[in-house]
Design a protein around this motif. Structure first.
Motif, PDB file in Angstrom:
ATOM      1  N   THR A 144       0.408  12.692 -12.108  1.00 47.53           N
ATOM      2  CA  THR A 144       0.288  11.256 -11.925  1.00 47.53           C
ATOM      3  C   THR A 144       1.202  10.801 -10.791  1.00 47.53           C
ATOM      4  O   THR A 144       2.096  11.528 -10.373  1.00 47.53           O
ATOM      5  N   VAL A 145       0.968   9.588 -10.315  1.00 47.97           N
ATOM      6  CA  VAL A 145       1.768   9.034  -9.227  1.00 47.97           C
ATOM      7  C   VAL A 145       2.261   7.653  -9.630  1.00 47.97           C
ATOM      8  O   VAL A 145       1.484   6.826 -10.133  1.00 47.97           O
ATOM      9  N   LYS A 146       3.549   7.398  -9.425  1.00 53.53           N
ATOM     10  CA  LYS A 146       4.134   6.070  -9.639  1.00 53.53           C
ATOM     11  C   LYS A 146       4.498   5.503  -8.272  1.00 53.53           C
ATOM     12  O   LYS A 146       5.220   6.133  -7.499  1.00 53.53           O
ATOM     13  N   HIS A 147       3.997   4.316  -7.962  1.00 57.95           N
ATOM     14  CA  HIS A 147       4.147   3.793  -6.609  1.00 57.95           C
ATOM     15  C   HIS A 147       4.255   2.267  -6.608  1.00 57.95           C
ATOM     16  O   HIS A 147       4.055   1.605  -7.638  1.00 57.95           O
ATOM     17  N   ARG A 148       4.577   1.730  -5.474  1.00 59.30           N
ATOM     18  CA  ARG A 148       4.598   0.280  -5.249  1.00 59.30           C
ATOM     19  C   ARG A 148       3.218  -0.177  -4.759  1.00 59.30           C
ATOM     20  O   ARG A 148       2.347   0.638  -4.457  1.00 59.30           O
ATOM     21  N   ILE A 149       3.042  -1.488  -4.623  1.00 56.78           N
ATOM     22  CA  ILE A 149       1.777  -1.980  -4.061  1.00 56.78           C
ATOM     23  C   ILE A 149       1.823  -1.996  -2.538  1.00 56.78           C
ATOM     24  O   ILE A 149       0.813  -2.287  -1.891  1.00 56.78           O
ATOM     25  N   GLY A 150       2.980  -1.650  -1.958  1.00 56.90           N
ATOM     26  CA  GLY A 150       3.086  -1.577  -0.512  1.00 56.90           C
ATOM     27  C   GLY A 150       4.538  -1.472  -0.086  1.00 56.90           C
ATOM     28  O   GLY A 150       5.450  -1.488  -0.910  1.00 56.90           O
ATOM     29  N   ILE A 151       4.727  -1.326   1.211  1.00 56.08           N
ATOM     30  CA  ILE A 151       6.062  -1.351   1.815  1.00 56.08           C
ATOM     31  C   ILE A 151       5.995  -2.239   3.053  1.00 56.08           C
ATOM     32  O   ILE A 151       4.906  -2.557   3.550  1.00 56.08           O
ATOM     33  N   ASP A 152       7.152  -2.643   3.559  1.00 54.62           N
ATOM     34  CA  ASP A 152       7.156  -3.489   4.745  1.00 54.62           C
ATOM     35  C   ASP A 152       6.438  -2.768   5.888  1.00 54.62           C
ATOM     36  O   ASP A 152       6.719  -1.618   6.193  1.00 54.62           O
ATOM     37  N   GLY A 153       5.485  -3.486   6.479  1.00 56.65           N
ATOM     38  CA  GLY A 153       4.677  -2.909   7.538  1.00 56.65           C
ATOM     39  C   GLY A 153       3.360  -2.341   7.053  1.00 56.65           C
ATOM     40  O   GLY A 153       2.425  -2.167   7.836  1.00 56.65           O
ATOM     41  N   ARG A 154       3.294  -2.042   5.754  1.00 55.99           N
ATOM     42  CA  ARG A 154       2.038  -1.562   5.154  1.00 55.99           C
ATOM     43  C   ARG A 154       1.888  -2.244   3.797  1.00 55.99           C
ATOM     44  O   ARG A 154       2.035  -1.618   2.749  1.00 55.99           O
ATOM     45  N   SER A 156      -0.737  -4.712   3.100  1.00 56.68           N
ATOM     46  CA  SER A 156      -2.015  -5.397   2.917  1.00 56.68           C
ATOM     47  C   SER A 156      -2.806  -4.745   1.784  1.00 56.68           C
ATOM     48  O   SER A 156      -2.534  -3.606   1.380  1.00 56.68           O
ATOM     49  N   TRP A 157      -3.789  -5.465   1.296  1.00 60.66           N
ATOM     50  CA  TRP A 157      -4.676  -4.923   0.268  1.00 60.66           C
ATOM     51  C   TRP A 157      -5.391  -3.679   0.778  1.00 60.66           C
ATOM     52  O   TRP A 157      -5.531  -2.685   0.061  1.00 60.66           O
ATOM     53  N   ASP A 158      -5.822  -3.704   2.025  1.00 65.07           N
ATOM     54  CA  ASP A 158      -6.517  -2.547   2.592  1.00 65.07           C
ATOM     55  C   ASP A 158      -5.599  -1.326   2.660  1.00 65.07           C
ATOM     56  O   ASP A 158      -6.047  -0.191   2.431  1.00 65.07           O
ATOM     57  N   ASP A 159      -4.317  -1.548   2.977  1.00 63.27           N
ATOM     58  CA  ASP A 159      -3.366  -0.436   3.003  1.00 63.27           C
ATOM     59  C   ASP A 159      -3.229   0.182   1.609  1.00 63.27           C
ATOM     60  O   ASP A 159      -3.180   1.411   1.461  1.00 63.27           O
ATOM     61  N   LEU A 160      -3.149  -0.668   0.592  1.00 64.82           N
ATOM     62  CA  LEU A 160      -3.032  -0.177  -0.775  1.00 64.82           C
ATOM     63  C   LEU A 160      -4.274   0.612  -1.175  1.00 64.82           C
ATOM     64  O   LEU A 160      -4.171   1.698  -1.765  1.00 64.82           O
ATOM     65  N   CYS A 161      -5.441   0.096  -0.828  1.00 60.20           N
ATOM     66  CA  CYS A 161      -6.679   0.795  -1.176  1.00 60.20           C
ATOM     67  C   CYS A 161      -6.784   2.140  -0.460  1.00 60.20           C
ATOM     68  O   CYS A 161      -7.262   3.131  -1.033  1.00 60.20           O
ATOM     69  N   GLU A 162      -6.336   2.174   0.782  1.00 64.91           N
ATOM     70  CA  GLU A 162      -6.349   3.447   1.508  1.00 64.91           C
ATOM     71  C   GLU A 162      -5.489   4.479   0.790  1.00 64.91           C
ATOM     72  O   GLU A 162      -5.881   5.641   0.632  1.00 64.91           O
ATOM     73  N   PHE A 163      -4.313   4.043   0.335  1.00 69.80           N
ATOM     74  CA  PHE A 163      -3.418   4.945  -0.393  1.00 69.80           C
ATOM     75  C   PHE A 163      -4.087   5.441  -1.668  1.00 69.80           C
ATOM     76  O   PHE A 163      -4.128   6.655  -1.937  1.00 69.80           O
ATOM     77  N   ILE A 164      -4.620   4.534  -2.461  1.00 73.36           N
ATOM     78  CA  ILE A 164      -5.248   4.898  -3.729  1.00 73.36           C
ATOM     79  C   ILE A 164      -6.410   5.863  -3.501  1.00 73.36           C
ATOM     80  O   ILE A 164      -6.544   6.889  -4.182  1.00 73.36           O
ATOM     81  N   GLU A 165      -7.264   5.542  -2.548  1.00 69.33           N
ATOM     82  CA  GLU A 165      -8.457   6.350  -2.335  1.00 69.33           C
ATOM     83  C   GLU A 165      -8.125   7.761  -1.860  1.00 69.33           C
ATOM     84  O   GLU A 165      -8.739   8.737  -2.296  1.00 69.33           O
ATOM     85  N   LYS A 166      -7.147   7.893  -0.975  1.00 61.25           N
ATOM     86  CA  LYS A 166      -6.790   9.229  -0.484  1.00 61.25           C
ATOM     87  C   LYS A 166      -6.135  10.069  -1.575  1.00 61.25           C
ATOM     88  O   LYS A 166      -6.423  11.270  -1.699  1.00 61.25           O
ATOM     89  N   VAL A 167      -5.275   9.454  -2.370  1.00 57.86           N
ATOM     90  CA  VAL A 167      -4.601  10.213  -3.431  1.00 57.86           C
ATOM     91  C   VAL A 167      -5.580  10.534  -4.563  1.00 57.86           C
ATOM     92  O   VAL A 167      -5.539  11.623  -5.145  1.00 57.86           O
ATOM     93  N   ALA A 168      -6.494   9.617  -4.851  1.00 59.05           N
ATOM     94  CA  ALA A 168      -7.509   9.880  -5.868  1.00 59.05           C
ATOM     95  C   ALA A 168      -8.443  10.998  -5.418  1.00 59.05           C
ATOM     96  O   ALA A 168      -8.861  11.842  -6.225  1.00 59.05           O
ATOM     97  N   ALA A 169      -8.764  11.027  -4.128  1.00 54.33           N
ATOM     98  CA  ALA A 169      -9.635  12.086  -3.604  1.00 54.33           C
ATOM     99  C   ALA A 169      -8.982  13.460  -3.743  1.00 54.33           C
ATOM    100  O   ALA A 169      -9.669  14.480  -3.831  1.00 54.33           O
ATOM    101  N   ALA A 170      -7.647  13.478  -3.791  1.00 54.57           N
ATOM    102  CA  ALA A 170      -6.914  14.732  -3.979  1.00 54.57           C
ATOM    103  C   ALA A 170      -6.895  15.180  -5.435  1.00 54.57           C
ATOM    104  O   ALA A 170      -6.433  16.285  -5.740  1.00 54.57           O
ATOM    105  N   GLY A 171      -7.362  14.316  -6.339  1.00 54.30           N
ATOM    106  CA  GLY A 171      -7.469  14.697  -7.739  1.00 54.30           C
ATOM    107  C   GLY A 171      -6.657  13.879  -8.719  1.00 54.30           C
ATOM    108  O   GLY A 171      -6.757  14.086  -9.927  1.00 54.30           O
TER     109      GLY A 171
END
Length: 344
Positions: A144-154, A156-171
């Motif tokens: 599992t992964v524990k994370h924030r909804i973003g960091i300074d500079g990243r 946006s909602w799209d940044d968060l979705c990119e993170f979720i989708e790439k990590v989910a694609a890894a399993g």
């Protein structure tokens, strides 16, 4: 304590329930706190403090992974970013009997940033995905992964979705989401726990957008009423500081969220049940203060609670201090005639 898999022979690699969890907290969710927590709730999922991959690989592995089988269900939280090292440590998590291995992508401290650990990894979703994939390949434990909804500079909602989708694609199927961004430049770790505004609606939206994923919400949650509100929109809740400073709250979890009876009927009963563990730790050479500091909140809000805390604070650090300090402190709190689980 044991650093080996459970002595009862049970298999602890099936996915635990994450309906109610206590967050990993440095210096707080030690094995001594977790032993107390388990005397209050059988079903709460507990997490270790974050342990870095470097510490496990190059340090005293046995010491860092030491725990008692009574603490299960228990997840190991790792800090790291090197896929090979994460895979090695995921294998260790399974070898030592943990129920889950979790990757920290939320800690905002400078020290971990400099080692590419924690919240800064929100800016490197491909690296997180690579690490998660390696961990999944290395172990049968849930990763599992524990994370924030973003960091300074990243942020946006799209940044968060990119993170979720790439990590989910890894399993990865489970995301524990602290509903704040982390501001890596200009705020201390303590300030990062309070100053960035909570955006619970973003976590709800993640669950709506990715219903196939398990989404656990974290950040600023204090009461059972709040938990129920979040559980209407997410799969689980994770409490941090409230569960530490007011541990008796956990005594209501099993009945409130799992339909089970609590293992302890009173604070006094829970503390007395901890006596054999305290004695065994003292015999092992552990100082009383390493255990007693986690007991200070047990009588929070109860008449005599202040005297209980004061006696421990004034005496537990003395040379040779033993179980009698806890026993004398307990006498300063009157035991209720009819033990009952307090409302959270």
């Amino acid at each position: 304590m044991s650093a080996t898999p459970s002595l009862d022979g049970a298999i602890h690699n099936s996915g635990p329930s994450r309906r109610f969890c206590v967050a990993p907290m440095m210096d707080w969710t030690t094995s001594h706190y977790r032993y107390l927590a388990r005397l209050l709730s059988r079903n709460t999922l507990l997490y270790t403090e974050m342990v870095t991959t470097g510490a496990l690989i190059h340090g005293d592995t046995e010491r860092f992974l030491r725990h008692d089988p009574a603490e299960y269900p228990l997840a190991l939280q790792l800090g790291g970013s090197n896929a090979g090292e994460l895979a090695h440590c995921a294998k260790l998590a399974e070898q030592f009997g943990f129920n889950e291995v979790n990757l920290n992508v939320g800690c905002p401290s400078d020290r971990v940033q400099n080692n590419m650990i924690g919240a800064c990894l929100m800016g490197h979703p491909d690296k997180v995905a690579e690490g998660v994939s390696a961990m999944i390949e290395a172990t049968s434990l849930p990763v599992t992964v524990k994370h924030r909804i973003g960091i300074d500079g990243r942020e946006s909602w799209d940044d968060l979705c990119e993170f979720i989708e790439k990590v989910a694609a890894a399993g990865c199927r489970t995301f524990i989401v602290h509903a704040r961004i982390a501001i890596l430049e200009g705020l201390s770790p303590k300030e990062n726990r309070d100053i960035p505004p909570l955006k619970y609606d973003w976590v709800y939206r993640l669950k709506e957008t990715y219903p196939e994923l398990e989404i656990i919400i974290n950040g600023g949650i204090k009461t059972f009423d709040e938990c129920h509100e979040h559980l209407e929109r997410t799969d689980g809740v994770m409490l941090g500081r409230e569960a530490y400073h007011n541990p008796w709250l956990l005594a209501g979890v099993d009945a409130e969220f799992f339909g089970d009876a609590a293992p302890s009927r009173s604070r006094h009963e829970a503390l007395r049940a901890m006596y054999p563990f305290i004695e065994s730790e003292l015999e092992r050479g552990v100082f009383l203060t390493h255990m007693s500091r986690h007991l200070l909140g047990l009588f929070h809000g109860v008449p005599g609670g202040r005297q209980f805390r004061r006696y421990i604070s004034e005496n537990a650090h003395k040379p040779g201090a033993g179980l009698e300090v806890i026993q004398t402190a307990l006498e300063k709190v009157r035991e209720p005639e009819r033990s009952a689980i307090a409302e959270a």
